[in-house]
Design a protein around this motif. Structure first.
Motif, mmCIF file in Angstrom:
data_model
loop_
_atom_site.group_PDB
_atom_site.id
_atom_site.type_symbol
_atom_site.label_atom_id
_atom_site.label_comp_id
_atom_site.label_asym_id
_atom_site.label_seq_id
_atom_site.Cartn_x
_atom_site.Cartn_y
_atom_site.Cartn_z
ATOM 1 N N VAL A 84 -2.093 3.504 -3.921
ATOM 2 C CA VAL A 84 -2.138 2.421 -4.557
ATOM 3 C C VAL A 84 -2.506 0.822 -3.242
ATOM 4 O O VAL A 84 -1.275 0.695 -2.629
ATOM 5 C CB VAL A 84 -1.657 1.442 -5.590
ATOM 6 N N ASP A 85 -3.314 0.151 -3.342
ATOM 7 C CA ASP A 85 -3.456 -0.791 -2.544
ATOM 8 C C ASP A 85 -3.409 -1.853 -3.395
ATOM 9 O O ASP A 85 -4.568 -2.511 -4.321
ATOM 10 C CB ASP A 85 -4.735 -0.874 -2.049
ATOM 11 N N SER A 86 -2.728 -2.977 -2.893
ATOM 12 C CA SER A 86 -2.083 -4.146 -3.250
ATOM 13 C C SER A 86 -3.847 -4.785 -3.221
ATOM 14 O O SER A 86 -4.339 -5.713 -4.313
ATOM 15 C CB SER A 86 -1.700 -5.008 -3.308
ATOM 16 N N LEU A 90 4.794 4.965 -7.554
ATOM 17 C CA LEU A 90 4.230 4.286 -6.116
ATOM 18 C C LEU A 90 5.378 5.378 -5.803
ATOM 19 O O LEU A 90 7.023 4.794 -6.277
ATOM 20 C CB LEU A 90 4.681 2.728 -6.306
ATOM 21 N N ILE A 91 5.631 5.788 -4.320
ATOM 22 C CA ILE A 91 6.164 6.428 -3.783
ATOM 23 C C ILE A 91 6.734 5.782 -2.186
ATOM 24 O O ILE A 91 5.825 6.477 -1.583
ATOM 25 C CB ILE A 91 6.413 7.818 -3.686
ATOM 26 N N PRO A 92 7.706 5.167 -1.840
ATOM 27 C CA PRO A 92 7.535 4.854 -1.090
ATOM 28 C C PRO A 92 8.366 5.874 0.112
ATOM 29 O O PRO A 92 9.478 6.782 -0.546
ATOM 30 C CB PRO A 92 8.144 3.414 -0.623
ATOM 31 N N THR A 93 8.018 5.922 1.637
ATOM 32 C CA THR A 93 9.029 6.732 2.524
ATOM 33 C C THR A 93 9.714 5.863 2.664
ATOM 34 O O THR A 93 10.535 4.720 2.222
ATOM 35 C CB THR A 93 7.851 6.426 3.051
ATOM 36 N N ARG A 121 0.753 -1.098 0.306
ATOM 37 C CA ARG A 121 -0.154 0.279 0.333
ATOM 38 C C ARG A 121 1.276 1.399 0.155
ATOM 39 O O ARG A 121 1.581 1.270 1.197
ATOM 40 C CB ARG A 121 -0.640 -0.438 1.327
ATOM 41 N N LEU A 122 0.840 1.700 -1.599
ATOM 42 C CA LEU A 122 1.813 3.201 -1.231
ATOM 43 C C LEU A 122 1.654 4.240 -1.661
ATOM 44 O O LEU A 122 0.513 3.849 -3.011
ATOM 45 C CB LEU A 122 3.245 2.396 -2.155
ATOM 46 N N ALA A 123 2.016 5.174 -1.603
ATOM 47 C CA ALA A 123 1.671 6.722 -2.191
ATOM 48 C C ALA A 123 1.533 6.427 -3.984
ATOM 49 O O ALA A 123 2.853 6.223 -4.316
ATOM 50 C CB ALA A 123 2.382 7.266 -2.285
ATOM 51 N N SER A 124 0.538 7.058 -4.430
ATOM 52 C CA SER A 124 0.249 6.810 -6.067
ATOM 53 C C SER A 124 0.740 7.954 -6.710
ATOM 54 O O SER A 124 0.285 9.283 -5.731
ATOM 55 C CB SER A 124 -0.563 6.264 -6.379
#
Length: 200
Positions: free
Chosen positions: A54-56, A129-132, A45-48
């Protein structure tokens, strides 16, 4: 020269890791048969780059692709995105709902807006998708992906990273990978099989 050597070594190591994972999980050398017996890649679940997240879990029933890269990538990423854009064009309507998720390994520079604009130069079905910084090592480990921050002579940095595209079926299982530099015929055969499109 040292930077290119480091990149080659990382990509070779990454390919070995992926190959080992595919053997462990029971996939054949073609990369398109067999089923995984263990979870690979998800859930996530990552920022779009399109806003929100976006949640898988919401991808159930839809094949999709995942690629790790970064917008300042000088060669590997733009080449891969261009090849996937061409693949979309060749697949036509069969790929209408097929998305490629570009997970940045450089969240320090790849903001939502910057990644969105970068991907829109290729195809609207590319989603960033942008992970922290805390999420990045976790998501990379889940995908058996490799990344490394490499300082450059101008005081900046570049990123070495896994160069394969991961292909997932509608059940969220890894069924194939597209290697960097893989012949177009092989690449298209894998994509057609994933989407249920007969080979011409």
């Amino acid at each position: 020269m040292k930077q290119k050597t480091n990149l080659s070594l990382v990509l070779v190591a990454a390919a070995a890791i992926i190959a080992a994972a595919l053997v462990t999980f029971g996939l054949s050398g073609s990369g398109t048969s067999g089923k995984l017996t263990a979870e690979f890649g998800g859930p996530f679940r990552l920022a779009s780059s399109n806003g929100g997240v976006v949640d898988s879990a919401t991808l159930k029933g839809k094949p999709y692709a995942v690629y790790f890269g970064f917008t300042h990538c000088p060669e590997v990423c733009p080449t891969t995105m261009a090849e996937m854009t061409t693949a979309y064009e060749k697949l036509g309507d069969a790929a209408r709902d097929f998305q490629t998720f570009f997970i940045t390994v450089d969240p320090e520079r790849d903001t939502v807006e910057f990644l969105h604009d970068y991907l829109m130069t290729y195809d609207k079905r590319f989603v960033g998708l942008i992970p922290t910084m805390a999420e990045l090592p976790v998501i990379a480990r889940n995908f058996r992906a490799v990344y490394e921050k490499v300082p450059t002579s101008d005081g900046s940095y570049t990123m070495n990273h896994t160069a394969s595209v991961y292909l997932f079926d509608g059940d969220g299982k890894l069924v194939a990978t597209l290697g960097y530099g893989e012949p177009e015929k092989a690449r298209m055969a894998k994509l057609r099989k994933l989407l249920g499109v007969p080979n011409p």
